[in-house]
Design an enzyme around this catalytic site. Structure first.
Site, mmCIF file in Angstrom:
data_model
loop_
_atom_site.group_PDB
_atom_site.id
_atom_site.type_symbol
_atom_site.label_atom_id
_atom_site.label_comp_id
_atom_site.label_asym_id
_atom_site.label_seq_id
_atom_site.Cartn_x
_atom_site.Cartn_y
_atom_site.Cartn_z
ATOM 1 N N GLY A 305 0.836 -1.194 0.000
ATOM 2 C CA GLY A 305 0.000 0.000 0.000
ATOM 3 C C GLY A 305 0.871 1.244 0.000
ATOM 4 O O GLY A 305 1.990 1.236 -0.535
ATOM 5 N N GLU A 306 0.383 2.311 0.597
ATOM 6 C CA GLU A 306 1.101 3.584 0.703
ATOM 7 C C GLU A 306 1.299 4.269 -0.653
ATOM 8 O O GLU A 306 1.945 5.301 -0.740
ATOM 9 C CB GLU A 306 2.499 3.409 1.337
ATOM 10 C CG GLU A 306 2.520 2.765 2.684
ATOM 11 C CD GLU A 306 3.929 2.580 3.234
ATOM 12 O OE1 GLU A 306 4.915 2.975 2.539
ATOM 13 O OE2 GLU A 306 4.075 2.051 4.338
#
Length: 338
Positions: A305-306
């Site tokens: 993610g991120e």
């Protein structure tokens, strides 16, 4: 600035009025591509990427030197049902890590020259548990969409939206199941690394949420309100704003694509300015990309993610632009063409 949509219906109207790519610029870029010092088609998808980006930027020679990465963070009431391997306080801790430059996404932004901002959305006030009630009120989802809308830099050449939020793979799975059908087990994955019992809890939470909000599932924006999270809504708002500014978007993983799916189902064609940065290891992401009609640039088994997978794909887009905009034509180089 404020966003031009005080209600979900007015946001729907914004989606319906978004601009299209510049066909003249795209044609000029394609003509230039045909004169570059290489055999036709020898750069494969890089050629298509550059021409596509030229159409959105209204430039014969597109640019990619000023990408923007925007990270949104939100907490989820569903996390109390044991759907994550980590506690909700990790969201706050990771926001601090982002702001101090210590996360993977910070390093990737440095590597590809991307600016990065982090937006924490009411972390002390999680969304409601969507198995029992809508995750957000209309005012709350509008506020999150507005945060995303206002986070976009109109001068950016490309946009990546990332997220952080314990419990948000469950929310994304519920959105995908609501909008694309199938059993909850088709969409839930390990997320942060839950065991088999955690995976079963995720599937049950999705199943209960779908039943609780069955009357709202025909409207994608109500699906976002009832089953989503603030950071997911903010990503949707940012992706929509990018379209209004003719900024191309590189989509990240499962959660980002669930946010994007809401836009596409609310207004077909809403993601024409988007490409898929990668396919993640999260269960269901490949099926979600298939539903969106997006072919990923990378397949590296990422599931962080991120915005990390999309940020890594910025290098591919920048390579495509460098070749298209920087190469000499046969005439310029004095090379005999075919």
């Amino acid at each position: 600035m404020t966003a031009p949509f005080p209600t979900l219906d007015s946001f729907r109207a914004v989606l319906a009025a978004q601009p299209a790519p510049d066909a003249t610029a795209g044609a000029a870029a394609a003509a230039r591509n045909g004169q570059l010092t290489k055999p036709p088609g020898s750069l494969g998808r890089l050629e298509d990427l550059a021409i596509w980006l030229a159409g959105w930027q209204s430039r014969e020679r597109p640019q990619a030197s000023a990408p923007q990465v925007v990270i949104f963070a939100g907490n989820h009431g569903i996390a109390a049902r044991g759907v994550s391997a980590f506690p909700p306080e990790v969201t706050v801790q990771m926001v601090a890590n982002f702001r101090h430059g210590g996360a993977a996404i910070n390093q990737l932004c440095r590597a590809y020259g991307a600016s990065m901002t982090v937006h924490a959305l009411d972390l002390d006030r999680p969304t409601a548990d969507f198995t029992a009630s809508p995750a957000m009120t209309e005012a709350e989802v509008i506020a999150a969409l507005t945060t995303g809308w206002n986070a976009v830099d109109p001068k950016a050449h490309l946009l990546v939206t990332g997220e952080m939020g314990i419990g948000n793979t469950t929310s994304a799975a519920a959105i995908a199941a609501a909008l694309l059908g199938g059993a909850p087990e088709d969409w839930v994955g390990r997320g942060t690394g839950v065991d088999d019992h955690g995976l079963a809890r995720k599937a049950e939470a999705v199943r209960t949420g779908l039943a609780t909000h069955a009357a709202a599932l025909s409207d994608p924006l109500q699906v976002l309100r009832c089953l989503g999270g603030r950071e997911i809504a903010a990503m949707a708002g940012a992706i929509a704003r990018a379209r209004s500014e003719r900024i191309a978007v590189v989509l990240d993983g499962f959660i980002c694509c669930a946010a994007a799916l809401v836009l596409e189902r609310a207004q077909p064609g809403a993601l024409d300015h988007c490409l898929a940065g990668h396919i993640s290891a999260e269960a269901g992401h490949g099926r979600l990309l298939d539903a969106l009609g997006k072919q990923p640039l990378l397949n590296l088994g990422l599931r962080l993610g991120e915005g990390s997978g999309a940020a890594l794909a910025l290098g591919v887009v920048q390579g495509a632009v460098a070749c298209h905009s920087g190469m000499a034509t046969f005439a310029e180089a004095g090379v005999s063409g075919a």
